[in-house]
Design an enzyme around this catalytic site. Structure first.
Site, PDB file in Angstrom:
ATOM      1  CG  HIS A 158     -11.520 -43.387   4.556  1.00 38.15           C
ATOM      2  ND1 HIS A 158     -12.340 -44.139   3.746  1.00 38.15           N
ATOM      3  CD2 HIS A 158     -10.436 -43.095   3.803  1.00 38.15           C
ATOM      4  CE1 HIS A 158     -11.769 -44.305   2.568  1.00 38.15           C
ATOM      5  NE2 HIS A 158     -10.609 -43.693   2.577  1.00 38.15           N
ATOM      6  CG  ASP A 367     -18.407 -44.695  11.965  1.00 37.35           C
ATOM      7  OD1 ASP A 367     -17.253 -44.556  11.520  1.00 37.35           O
ATOM      8  OD2 ASP A 367     -18.946 -45.800  12.123  1.00 37.35           O
TER       9      ASP A 367
END
Length: 458
Positions: A158, A367
């Protein structure tokens, strides 16, 4: 149909009330996938015991089973606070200056992965698909194989995958990546992270890499690496927007904004999110434009996380100091330009907050994806949508190309984007939102899970 066995560090059942948006991708995504397929979600309970036993706590939740184990305090310190969050997390977010390399951390990480493997194997049936989540369990596939598990096993990361030149600073990096190649499928949030992984395998492991198919061969092992951009549970999120909770939350913000344009940020309190840099960009805007305190209100929701880790204590102190100084310099007697809220909210409330905000400010330094950007888009009024300002360094930037894309480290660029968003004509806002919303709606978490699971089935 094969059951789905999901493995993650924490098990978090989302019933549409308690989960915060900053909790983000994993909780929302896994709930959606397991509701669709059925199976087991296995992970750490979040609780500590004096001596590890591997005893499972089982429960039924929302159509699937949860199975959790407790860890010893030493396990939590070395595996979670240590290797996962003081070694891998900063390194994988390009913060090599914050990465701590301690032998005890590495040993604890390997020990807990072995414990997870031992506790998980009795739960797995012959046809089950095992889907492991994130950086906490990079070597878990190897541990499961060592215990004789022959099921198809996949890993989804992730967070970003760092460039090879950064990753080689990690002690025993080759061993860690070689262990990952025991997975059948390895998924990444974006093509950029995928390409970095393939480059490492080719350059450092001398693996045979097929760039087109993502196939990596090393010895007798073959893994498939692909980009699987995660989405939100669009249908469920839009249903939350119809609730009284969402409407009241929207009214709270719009009613108290006093006709100012609301800018919103929703982020877990983390140094990767670029929160101090946002305040610096706002400082430039307020310094160069007159009467901004009467025109703009910035709402920053930042629930705390990993409060036992020193770098997180420091980012909180920095943000609180900058916010206080900014408000001290730019407030009026009856107006405050920044509302800094250091707690989480339910997702229905967040829908209302997003709808009330005419600018969504999502500017992480790095991110993996960032689902707040997608939730902000989904929550907008089609007849009067807001503008998304998005970091180029978020995985979401590969998909959400109609946002105002910025370098979050360039304060002047973010300031210009805020000014552009404040003055953007309605027709342009609607055109940009329509394109963004099509991506968010059509590439949701259910499609993401189906894509990964289909690839895992082979």
């Amino acid at each position: 149909m094969s059951r789905l066995i999901v493995v993650s560090n924490r098990v978090s059942v989302d019933k549409g009330r308690g989960a915060t948006g900053a909790q983000g991708g994993l909780a929302v995504a896994m709930n959606g996938a397991l509701r669709q397929h059925g199976g087991i979600w296995f992970g750490w309970s979040g609780e500590e015991v004096e001596h590890f036993t591997g005893q499972l706590t089982l429960a039924r939740a929302d159509g699937f089973t949860t199975a959790t184990i407790d860890l010893e305090p030493q396990d939590v310190e070395e595996y979670y606070n240590g290797y996962a969050n003081r070694t891998l997390w900063p390194l994988f977010h390009y913060r090599i200056d914050l990465a701590e390399y301690e032998n005890e951390f590495g040993r604890g990480y390997e020990r807990v992965n072995e414990q997870f493997a031992n506790s998980l194997i009795p739960l797995v049936e012959a046809d089950d698909l095992v889907w492991v989540q994130d950086y906490h369990f990079l070597p878990l596939g190897e541990r499961l194989r060592a215990h004789g598990l022959t099921n198809r096993i996949g890993l989804f990361l992730h967070i970003p995958w760092p460039p090879t030149r950064l990753l080689v600073s990690l002690p025993f990096h080759e061993r860690l990546v070689e262990a990952m190649l025991h997975y059948d499928v390895i998924g990444f949030q974006s093509v950029e992270w995928l390409e970095s992984f393939l480059h490492y395998c080719r350059k450092e492991l001398n693996a045979e890499v097929d760039e087109d198919s993502g196939t990596v061969r090393l010895g007798d092992r073959t893994a498939t690496a692909r980009a699987f951009p995660i989405g939100i549970d669009h249908k469920e999120f839009m249903a939350l927007g119809e609730t009284g909770t969402a409407r009241r939350a929207q009214e709270r913000v719009t009613g108290s904004a006093r006709n100012r344009t609301v800018v919103i940020g929703v982020d877990r309190l983390d140094y990767s999110k670029g929160l101090p840099e946002r305040i610096d960009a706002l400082e430039r805007l307020f310094a160069t434009q007159d009467d901004m305190v009467n025109r703009l209100l910035y709402v920053q929701i930042a629930p705390p996380s990993r409060e036992d880790v020193r770098s997180y204590q420091e980012i909180r102190a920095t943000l609180e100091q900058k916010t206080g100084q900014f408000n001290g310099a730019h407030s009026d007697v009856d107006l405050v330009p920044i509302r800094y809220v250091n707690r989480g909210f339910g997702r229905a409330e967040l829908f209302g907050f997003y709808r009330a905000a005419k600018i969504g400010l999502v500017t992480p330094i790095r991110d993996g994806m960032n689902l707040v950007a997608k939730e902000y888009v989904a929550a907008q009024d089609p007849e009067d949508p807001g503008v998304l300002i998005l970091s180029r360094f978020a995985g979401a930037a590969e998909q959400l190309t109609d946002a105002l894309l910025v370098n979050p480290l360039n304060h002047e660029e973010v300031t210009r984007a805020l000014w552009t968003a404040l003055h953007m004509p309605l027709e342009e806002r609607k055109a940009r939102w329509s394109a963004l919303n099509a991506v968010v709606r059509d590439r949701d978490v259910i499609g993401w899970a189906e894509d990964f699971i289909a690839t895992l089935r082979g």
